[in-house]
Design a protein around this motif. Sequence first.
Motif, PDB file in Angstrom:
ATOM      1  N   GLY A   9       0.729  -1.448   0.052  1.00 11.19           N
ATOM      2  CA  GLY A   9       0.127  -0.166   0.261  1.00 11.19           C
ATOM      3  C   GLY A   9       0.878   1.032   0.148  1.00 11.19           C
ATOM      4  O   GLY A   9       0.600   2.147   0.513  1.00 11.19           O
ATOM      5  N   CYS A  10       2.265   1.128  -0.276  1.00  9.85           N
ATOM      6  CA  CYS A  10       2.405   2.530  -0.542  1.00  9.85           C
ATOM      7  C   CYS A  10       2.188   3.437  -1.930  1.00  9.85           C
ATOM      8  O   CYS A  10       2.628   4.830  -1.505  1.00  9.85           O
ATOM      9  N   TYR A  11       1.313   2.403  -2.804  1.00 12.89           N
ATOM     10  CA  TYR A  11       0.802   4.154  -3.649  1.00 12.89           C
ATOM     11  C   TYR A  11       1.884   5.160  -4.690  1.00 12.89           C
ATOM     12  O   TYR A  11       1.330   5.130  -5.210  1.00 12.89           O
ATOM     13  N   THR A  12       3.034   4.148  -3.942  1.00  9.62           N
ATOM     14  CA  THR A  12       3.883   5.216  -5.530  1.00  9.62           C
ATOM     15  C   THR A  12       3.586   4.155  -6.811  1.00  9.62           C
ATOM     16  O   THR A  12       3.567   5.418  -7.756  1.00  9.62           O
ATOM     17  N   CYS A  13       2.853   3.164  -7.351  1.00  8.98           N
ATOM     18  CA  CYS A  13       2.380   3.056  -8.744  1.00  8.98           C
ATOM     19  C   CYS A  13       0.932   3.914  -8.995  1.00  8.98           C
ATOM     20  O   CYS A  13       1.439   4.569 -10.783  1.00  8.98           O
ATOM     21  N   LYS A  63      -5.336   2.630 -10.132  1.00  6.69           N
ATOM     22  CA  LYS A  63      -5.547   3.349  -8.810  1.00  6.69           C
ATOM     23  C   LYS A  63      -5.276   1.988  -7.614  1.00  6.69           C
ATOM     24  O   LYS A  63      -5.483   1.155  -8.030  1.00  6.69           O
ATOM     25  N   MET A  64      -5.481   2.701  -6.992  1.00  5.33           N
ATOM     26  CA  MET A  64      -4.812   2.093  -5.495  1.00  5.33           C
ATOM     27  C   MET A  64      -6.000   1.530  -4.590  1.00  5.33           C
ATOM     28  O   MET A  64      -6.554   3.390  -3.995  1.00  5.33           O
ATOM     29  N   LYS A  65      -6.751   0.464  -4.200  1.00  8.97           N
ATOM     30  CA  LYS A  65      -7.873   0.423  -3.972  1.00  8.97           C
ATOM     31  C   LYS A  65      -7.583  -0.509  -2.140  1.00  8.97           C
ATOM     32  O   LYS A  65      -7.146  -1.224  -2.341  1.00  8.97           O
ATOM     33  N   GLU A  66      -8.241   0.950  -1.479  1.00  6.61           N
ATOM     34  CA  GLU A  66      -7.501   0.268  -0.323  1.00  6.61           C
ATOM     35  C   GLU A  66      -8.702   0.121   0.716  1.00  6.61           C
ATOM     36  O   GLU A  66      -9.920   0.602   0.798  1.00  6.61           O
ATOM     37  N   LYS A  67      -8.656  -0.893   1.263  1.00  9.35           N
ATOM     38  CA  LYS A  67     -10.063  -0.675   1.673  1.00  9.35           C
ATOM     39  C   LYS A  67      -9.991  -1.899   3.174  1.00  9.35           C
ATOM     40  O   LYS A  67      -8.944  -3.030   3.069  1.00  9.35           O
ATOM     41  N   THR A  68     -10.471  -1.303   5.167  1.00  9.73           N
ATOM     42  CA  THR A  68     -10.385  -2.209   6.300  1.00  9.73           C
ATOM     43  C   THR A  68     -11.489  -2.866   6.216  1.00  9.73           C
ATOM     44  O   THR A  68     -12.613  -2.639   5.714  1.00  9.73           O
ATOM     45  N   VAL A  69     -10.677  -4.223   6.649  1.00  9.77           N
ATOM     46  CA  VAL A  69     -11.749  -5.028   7.000  1.00  9.77           C
ATOM     47  C   VAL A  69     -12.020  -5.692   8.401  1.00  9.77           C
ATOM     48  O   VAL A  69     -10.903  -5.505   8.967  1.00  9.77           O
ATOM     49  N   GLY A  70     -12.942  -5.826   8.874  1.00 10.02           N
ATOM     50  CA  GLY A  70     -13.251  -6.513  10.725  1.00 10.02           C
ATOM     51  C   GLY A  70     -13.381  -5.749  11.262  1.00 10.02           C
ATOM     52  O   GLY A  70     -13.810  -4.531  11.229  1.00 10.02           O
ATOM     53  N   GLN A  99      -6.849  -4.119   2.936  1.00 11.61           N
ATOM     54  CA  GLN A  99      -6.324  -4.915   2.191  1.00 11.61           C
ATOM     55  C   GLN A  99      -5.784  -3.789   0.952  1.00 11.61           C
ATOM     56  O   GLN A  99      -6.790  -3.149   0.520  1.00 11.61           O
ATOM     57  N   TYR A 100      -4.496  -3.983   0.041  1.00 13.87           N
ATOM     58  CA  TYR A 100      -4.617  -3.056  -0.507  1.00 13.87           C
ATOM     59  C   TYR A 100      -5.115  -4.045  -2.285  1.00 13.87           C
ATOM     60  O   TYR A 100      -4.446  -4.663  -2.409  1.00 13.87           O
ATOM     61  N   THR A 101      -5.318  -3.516  -3.193  1.00 19.75           N
ATOM     62  CA  THR A 101      -5.429  -3.992  -4.365  1.00 19.75           C
ATOM     63  C   THR A 101      -4.730  -2.548  -5.184  1.00 19.75           C
ATOM     64  O   THR A 101      -5.811  -2.076  -5.876  1.00 19.75           O
ATOM     65  N   PRO A 102      -4.078  -2.692  -6.067  1.00 18.27           N
ATOM     66  CA  PRO A 102      -3.524  -1.852  -7.404  1.00 18.27           C
ATOM     67  C   PRO A 102      -4.716  -2.032  -8.829  1.00 18.27           C
ATOM     68  O   PRO A 102      -4.657  -3.697  -9.092  1.00 18.27           O
ATOM     69  N   THR A 103      -5.076  -1.015  -9.148  1.00 13.96           N
ATOM     70  CA  THR A 103      -6.404  -1.413  -9.968  1.00 13.96           C
ATOM     71  C   THR A 103      -6.296  -0.814 -11.122  1.00 13.96           C
ATOM     72  O   THR A 103      -6.491   0.666 -11.259  1.00 13.96           O
ATOM     73  N   PRO A 104      -5.984  -1.127 -12.518  1.00 13.11           N
ATOM     74  CA  PRO A 104      -5.233   0.036 -13.714  1.00 13.11           C
ATOM     75  C   PRO A 104      -6.370  -0.437 -14.421  1.00 13.11           C
ATOM     76  O   PRO A 104      -6.988  -1.087 -14.891  1.00 13.11           O
ATOM     77  N   CYS A 105      -6.599  -0.043 -16.454  1.00 12.85           N
ATOM     78  CA  CYS A 105      -7.193  -1.028 -17.038  1.00 12.85           C
ATOM     79  C   CYS A 105      -6.940  -2.371 -16.932  1.00 12.85           C
ATOM     80  O   CYS A 105      -6.052  -2.427 -17.315  1.00 12.85           O
ATOM     81  N   MET A 106      -8.104  -3.059 -17.225  1.00 12.36           N
ATOM     82  CA  MET A 106      -7.950  -4.337 -17.443  1.00 12.36           C
ATOM     83  C   MET A 106      -7.331  -4.497 -18.958  1.00 12.36           C
ATOM     84  O   MET A 106      -7.419  -5.960 -19.009  1.00 12.36           O
ATOM     85  N   HIS A 107      -7.931  -3.927 -19.814  1.00 13.98           N
ATOM     86  CA  HIS A 107      -6.559  -4.147 -21.007  1.00 13.98           C
ATOM     87  C   HIS A 107      -7.790  -5.725 -21.824  1.00 13.98           C
ATOM     88  O   HIS A 107      -6.908  -7.092 -22.166  1.00 13.98           O
ATOM     89  N   CYS A 108      -8.724  -6.170 -21.527  1.00 13.31           N
ATOM     90  CA  CYS A 108      -9.473  -7.671 -21.584  1.00 13.31           C
ATOM     91  C   CYS A 108      -9.181  -7.806 -23.331  1.00 13.31           C
ATOM     92  O   CYS A 108      -8.937  -6.518 -24.454  1.00 13.31           O
TER      93      CYS A 108
END
Length: 269
Positions: free
Chosen positions: A13-17, A46-53, A61-70
């Motif tokens: 989750g450093c957000y560098t991307c 986009k860095m998606k950040e989600k706190t659970v529990g 939870q951190y999930t880097p999310t670009p275009c999916m180039h489908c």
Amino acid sequence: MKVFVIDVARCNGCYTCQIVCKDEHVDNDWAPIARPQPETGHFWMKMKEKTVGSVPKVQVQYTPTPCMHCDDAPCIKAGNGSVYKRTDGLVVIDPEKAQGDRTLVDSCPYGAIYWNDKLGLAQKCTGCAHLIDEGKPPRCAEACATDALKFGEEEDFKDLIAKAEVMLPESGTKPRVYYVNLPKKFVAGEVWDPKQDICIEDAAVTLIDKQTNKALTARTDDFGDFWFKGLIGENYSLKIEKEGYYPFEMADIKAGDSINVGDIALKSK
């Protein structure tokens, strides 16, 4: 053909991307591949950040999310020639042909396309195609300090892809962005003895998925904690057993995103 492979377990989750994407595209015109990205409002990576529990059983939870180039990209169908797939697999919005077509934004099931009011243009991640053409990697992959974000030839990543997932597989878009260790739900808690005011170690904990009847087992650690991770179901039941104590049952647990069932007191016999 090119792919992204993202190991979410490596991402800290450093957000560098996200930052280097801005650095590469804000105020920089890479036409005919992309016009400048605005300073605010766009997150082509986009860095998606989600706190659970809940405290103390919490995960971020951190999930880097670009275009999916489908491979079967809805934006290509909606663009009527203004969006195209390159021979290397990257999907690009032609900034001239797409001028004024706001419908492209709504065509993406991943929310990866943004509208630039100033330019009157739908924009998104290009996979840094202008850099690829120079034999360089995308900025996000180059800058990833933990090697969570990889980019390259599909054949070179076949072993990782074999155990990977894609976002929204039900959409049928055939993304070229693959994820390893995508965040799943967890059920966690703590077991203790209220009479002695101690944590109960090595209690047997059974979690049952009420839809599939699949049972998962765990044992409490030195602090009385238990975790069930990697869950995808919605409804569970829980049973805790320990010699010298009466069994405890929790009949209806709704996992939601993830849940901490809290401190569970066992009564001694």
